[in-house]
Design a protein around this motif. Structure first.
Motif, PDB file in Angstrom:
ATOM      1  N   ARG A 123     -76.164  52.199  51.145  1.00  0.00           N
ATOM      2  CA  ARG A 123     -74.503  52.717  51.238  1.00  0.00           C
ATOM      3  C   ARG A 123     -74.360  53.411  52.634  1.00  0.00           C
ATOM      4  NH1 ARG A 123     -71.845  56.815  47.096  1.00  0.00           N
ATOM      5  NH2 ARG A 123     -70.399  57.540  48.663  1.00  0.00           N
ATOM      6  N   HIS A 124     -75.254  53.877  53.197  1.00  0.00           N
ATOM      7  CA  HIS A 124     -75.046  54.763  54.472  1.00  0.00           C
ATOM      8  C   HIS A 124     -74.774  53.711  55.761  1.00  0.00           C
ATOM      9  CE1 HIS A 124     -75.617  57.606  57.521  1.00  0.00           C
ATOM     10  NE2 HIS A 124     -76.638  56.976  58.226  1.00  0.00           N
ATOM     11  N   THR A 125     -75.608  52.669  55.547  1.00  0.00           N
ATOM     12  CA  THR A 125     -75.202  51.586  56.826  1.00  0.00           C
ATOM     13  C   THR A 125     -73.780  51.065  56.515  1.00  0.00           C
ATOM     14  OG1 THR A 125     -77.781  50.896  56.406  1.00  0.00           O
ATOM     15  CG2 THR A 125     -76.211  49.643  58.035  1.00  0.00           C
ATOM     16  N   MET A 126     -73.323  50.661  55.181  1.00  0.00           N
ATOM     17  CA  MET A 126     -72.004  50.160  54.944  1.00  0.00           C
ATOM     18  C   MET A 126     -70.895  50.998  55.468  1.00  0.00           C
ATOM     19  SD  MET A 126     -72.768  48.308  51.212  1.00  0.00           S
ATOM     20  CE  MET A 126     -71.477  47.556  51.110  1.00  0.00           C
ATOM     21  N   GLU A 127     -71.421  52.352  55.221  1.00  0.00           N
ATOM     22  CA  GLU A 127     -70.200  53.300  55.606  1.00  0.00           C
ATOM     23  C   GLU A 127     -69.842  53.441  56.946  1.00  0.00           C
ATOM     24  OE1 GLU A 127     -71.063  56.707  51.811  1.00  0.00           O
ATOM     25  OE2 GLU A 127     -71.702  57.234  53.593  1.00  0.00           O
ATOM     26  N   LEU A 128     -71.317  53.237  57.746  1.00  0.00           N
ATOM     27  CA  LEU A 128     -70.959  53.450  59.279  1.00  0.00           C
ATOM     28  C   LEU A 128     -70.419  52.111  59.652  1.00  0.00           C
ATOM     29  CD1 LEU A 128     -74.646  54.610  59.984  1.00  0.00           C
ATOM     30  CD2 LEU A 128     -72.590  55.712  60.504  1.00  0.00           C
ATOM     31  N   ILE A 160     -69.406  61.491  60.371  1.00  0.00           N
ATOM     32  CA  ILE A 160     -70.105  60.636  59.548  1.00  0.00           C
ATOM     33  C   ILE A 160     -69.775  61.270  57.995  1.00  0.00           C
ATOM     34  CG2 ILE A 160     -72.244  59.962  58.536  1.00  0.00           C
ATOM     35  CD1 ILE A 160     -72.828  59.516  61.614  1.00  0.00           C
ATOM     36  N   THR A 161     -69.767  62.499  57.770  1.00  0.00           N
ATOM     37  CA  THR A 161     -69.917  63.252  56.746  1.00  0.00           C
ATOM     38  C   THR A 161     -68.455  63.109  56.186  1.00  0.00           C
ATOM     39  OG1 THR A 161     -71.244  64.937  57.302  1.00  0.00           O
ATOM     40  CG2 THR A 161     -69.866  65.415  55.739  1.00  0.00           C
ATOM     41  N   ASN A 195     -67.172  61.462  52.669  1.00  0.00           N
ATOM     42  CA  ASN A 195     -66.291  61.991  51.539  1.00  0.00           C
ATOM     43  C   ASN A 195     -65.226  61.236  51.305  1.00  0.00           C
ATOM     44  OD1 ASN A 195     -68.318  64.329  51.792  1.00  0.00           O
ATOM     45  ND2 ASN A 195     -66.716  65.576  53.060  1.00  0.00           N
ATOM     46  N   PHE A 196     -64.530  60.529  52.046  1.00  0.00           N
ATOM     47  CA  PHE A 196     -63.335  59.857  51.845  1.00  0.00           C
ATOM     48  C   PHE A 196     -63.881  58.648  50.876  1.00  0.00           C
ATOM     49  CE2 PHE A 196     -61.513  55.822  53.214  1.00  0.00           C
ATOM     50  CZ  PHE A 196     -60.251  55.707  52.508  1.00  0.00           C
ATOM     51  N   ILE A 197     -64.859  58.048  51.327  1.00  0.00           N
ATOM     52  CA  ILE A 197     -65.474  56.808  50.480  1.00  0.00           C
ATOM     53  C   ILE A 197     -65.984  57.402  48.950  1.00  0.00           C
ATOM     54  CG2 ILE A 197     -67.362  55.130  50.217  1.00  0.00           C
ATOM     55  CD1 ILE A 197     -67.057  54.960  53.307  1.00  0.00           C
ATOM     56  N   LEU A 241     -68.055  48.465  50.130  1.00  0.00           N
ATOM     57  CA  LEU A 241     -68.757  49.426  49.457  1.00  0.00           C
ATOM     58  C   LEU A 241     -67.999  49.700  47.966  1.00  0.00           C
ATOM     59  CD1 LEU A 241     -68.063  51.671  52.477  1.00  0.00           C
ATOM     60  CD2 LEU A 241     -70.090  51.575  51.384  1.00  0.00           C
ATOM     61  N   LEU A 242     -66.768  49.339  47.865  1.00  0.00           N
ATOM     62  CA  LEU A 242     -66.493  49.567  46.417  1.00  0.00           C
ATOM     63  C   LEU A 242     -66.865  48.389  45.455  1.00  0.00           C
ATOM     64  CD1 LEU A 242     -62.488  50.183  47.311  1.00  0.00           C
ATOM     65  CD2 LEU A 242     -64.559  51.991  46.730  1.00  0.00           C
ATOM     66  N   GLU A 243     -66.948  47.309  45.990  1.00  0.00           N
ATOM     67  CA  GLU A 243     -67.799  45.945  45.288  1.00  0.00           C
ATOM     68  C   GLU A 243     -69.199  46.362  44.756  1.00  0.00           C
ATOM     69  OE1 GLU A 243     -67.724  42.505  47.587  1.00  0.00           O
ATOM     70  OE2 GLU A 243     -66.710  41.372  45.899  1.00  0.00           O
TER      71      GLU A 243
END
Lengths: 69, 493
Positions: free
Chosen positions: A43-48, B76-77, B81-83, B109-111
């Motif tokens: 997840r962290h990588t995907m968020e980045l 990044i935080t 938080n948004f996600i 991400l949602l998937e």
């Protein structure tokens, strides 16, 4: 003489920093994947990646002189 | 059930999703609809009562720590938080109507972390673009500036949401409008219904200059038209002020920058027509059935983003230097007096396309080819030598690609890499060919779209699918290069 950074420069710097973090995280995932034989995506990588893509789109908009913030 | 619509593009794109949202709600009245947009454009959802919750992405808030304080960790935080907030909603389905890299990453991400079914773009486990369905593939391959699509974005958005539009989905007339608190009741100074003019657009090249607008208004005034409303955002005040200075007080009402975007529904509903570039208000007028004269300049695809209101017309100019005021006035007359001039581009009621006789033969051919590829129409006949030669080159290159795919399958190690490199260079040549020939562009774009669709596969399965794509292309190309029709290059010269 110190020149004020343009918006493009500011976003370029931001992209570079996020990209470094993204690639670092991706590499860690791959190493973990090789070690554990588990799927490499976390997840962290995907968020980045999302953050990186967004910032890249932002600079495109800046180049087109449009605000999308 | 709960769904999320993702539209991270601009005001006009959001208004073009309204009919799709309305149609979705009409078909699924009990589904809770959430809509994700950017902070700057959230006002374009005011009035869309079918949306229960508007989710907002603020790039300013997210990037501020990094840009202002060099604090990447905080950025990044904030992003996390948004996600988190979106993941907590646990959506059943996500409709990605943005078709961008960032929206694909968000939907992945949602998937992955909610199990939501995503329609549109997402990403696969290797972070490559993943195309989940036929509409998204069509969008990827054929939609956009310089491409050949002629289906309006409004309909593509609806099809992406698995619904068909009807007239009621475009009806944002008074009975369907909330009170949007518009203080312009006394803004109409005379009995004539005003002509609205949107003076700007999201990019400068899309709109007319102040001198063009001034000349247009001057000539319209001479013909007896009166009561002009200048509309736009505060950033367009300068151009509006310049126009106003050219006329005595009362001729032009400068409303630029005075109202929120949603207030313009009320203003436009009082107008007899809107004249403007490809921009947000054209799409607002479409929801009110207020006819438009759309002055479409430069690299803008009116087929995809033109006005939808009945009796709307498009004045298409390739460059601002080519703008002909007389042509625009002819279309204003056509709207005002209700007649139809010849050689125009006109909206057709209830149809996702336009009527025109102003397109070239090659443009018609390319669109017919797209229809044949995706909509079961017959393949069109080609009758120019340049296109025939392009099809012939395409056929030969495609044959080589098929051969290399076979060689690749039958080889291993270093030899396989050689075939892979050859394959890549042939594909680059095909890409170049497609860019140079409008006739072959739809087929190449179709191949590219199909390839992205299978990019999540690997090994023999991928190679077999790739081969199958090029074999289908070969069968289509054979229609254009039958042995007795092959044109020798000496003849073509």
């Amino acid at each position: 003489m110190t020149q004020k950074k343009s918006n493009q420069d500011i976003f370029r710097d931001a992209i570079q920093k996020i990209e470094e973090k993204f690639l670092q995280s991706k590499q860690q995932d791959q190493q973990h994947s090789v070690a554990t034989l588990e799927a490499s995506r976390n997840r962290h990588t995907m968020e980045l990646q999302f953050l990186l893509d967004l910032t890249k789109e932002q600079i495109q908009d800046e180049n087109l002189n449009r605000s999308a913030r | 059930m709960k769904i999320l619509i993702v539209q991270l593009a601009r005001l006009g794109d959001i208004y073009q999703t309204w009919p799709a949202v309305k149609a979705y709600h009409r078909n699924h009245p009990h589904v809770e609809i959430h809509y994700l947009t950017r902070e700057s454009f959230k006002d374009a959802l005011v009035g869309l009562s079918e949306v229960k919750k508007v989710k907002v992405l603020s790039m300013v808030q997210t990037l501020e720590p990094l840009i202002a304080h060099n604090n990447l960790a905080e950025t990044i935080t904030k992003n996390k938080n948004f996600i988190d907030d979106l993941i907590k909603e646990n959506y059943d389905e996500v409709f990605n109507l943005t078709y961008s890299a960032a929206s694909a990453s968000l939907c992945a991400l949602l998937e992955e972390f909610t199990g939501a079914k995503v329609y549109g773009y997402s990403r696969d486990e290797n972070y490559y673009l993943k195309i989940n369905d036929d509409i998204a593939e069509y969008f990827y391959a054929q939609v956009g500036i310089g491409r050949n699509n002629r289906i309006h974005l409004t309909d593509l958005f609806a099809w992406q949401m698995q619904v068909n539009l009807d007239d009621s989905d475009f009806d944002f007339s008074e009975r369907n409008r909330e009170d949007l608190n518009l203080p312009v009741q006394n803004a109409t100074p005379s009995s004539a219904r005003p002509i609205a003019i949107q003076v700007g657009a999201s990019q400068k090249f899309k709109s007319m200059s102040s001198s063009h607008w001034t000349e247009l208004i001057r000539q319209l005034s001479l013909k007896g038209y009166e009561n002009f409303y200048l509309l736009g955002s505060s950033g367009e005040s300068e151009i509006a002020n310049t126009i106003c200075q050219a006329f005595p007080q009362g001729v032009v009402n400068n409303l630029v920058g005075k109202f929120k975007i949603y207030n313009h529904f009320e203003i436009l509903s009082r107008c007899q027509m809107l004249i403007g570039a490809d921009s947000s208000m054209i799409h607002m007028a479409s929801l009110l059935n207020v006819p438009c004269v759309n002055v479409s300049i430069g690299a803008v695809n009116f087929w995809e983003t033109g006005p939808r209101a009945k009796n709307s017309y498009i004045a298409k100019f390739l460059h601002s230097d080519e703008i002909k005021i007389a042509e625009i006035i002819q279309l204003v007359d056509a709207v005002a007096l209700g007649y139809e001039p010849s050689n125009v581009i006109k909206s057709i009621e209830g149809c996702p396309s336009y009527f025109t006789q102003n397109t070239s033969k090659i443009e018609e051919f390319s669109w017919d080819f797209v229809r044949a590829l995706y909509m079961e129409a017959d393949y069109p006949i080609v009758d120019d030598l340049h296109s025939l030669k392009s099809f012939h080159s395409f056929f030969e290159l495609n044959k080589m690609v098929l051969n290399e795919i076979e060689q690749y399958s039958n080889s291993s190690g270093a030899s396989q890499n050689v075939h892979l490199d050859l394959l890549k260079s042939m594909e680059s040549t095909l890409d170049l060919l497609a860019q140079k020939s409008r006739a072959t562009m739809p087929l190449w774009n179709w191949i590219v779209g199909q390839r992205v669709r299978i990019s999540h596969l690997s090994g023999d399965v991928y190679v077999e699918k790739l081969s199958s794509i090029h074999r289908i292309a070969e069968s289509i190309l054979k229609l254009y290069v039958m042995d007795d029709l092959i044109v020798e290059s000496s003849v073509v010269k």
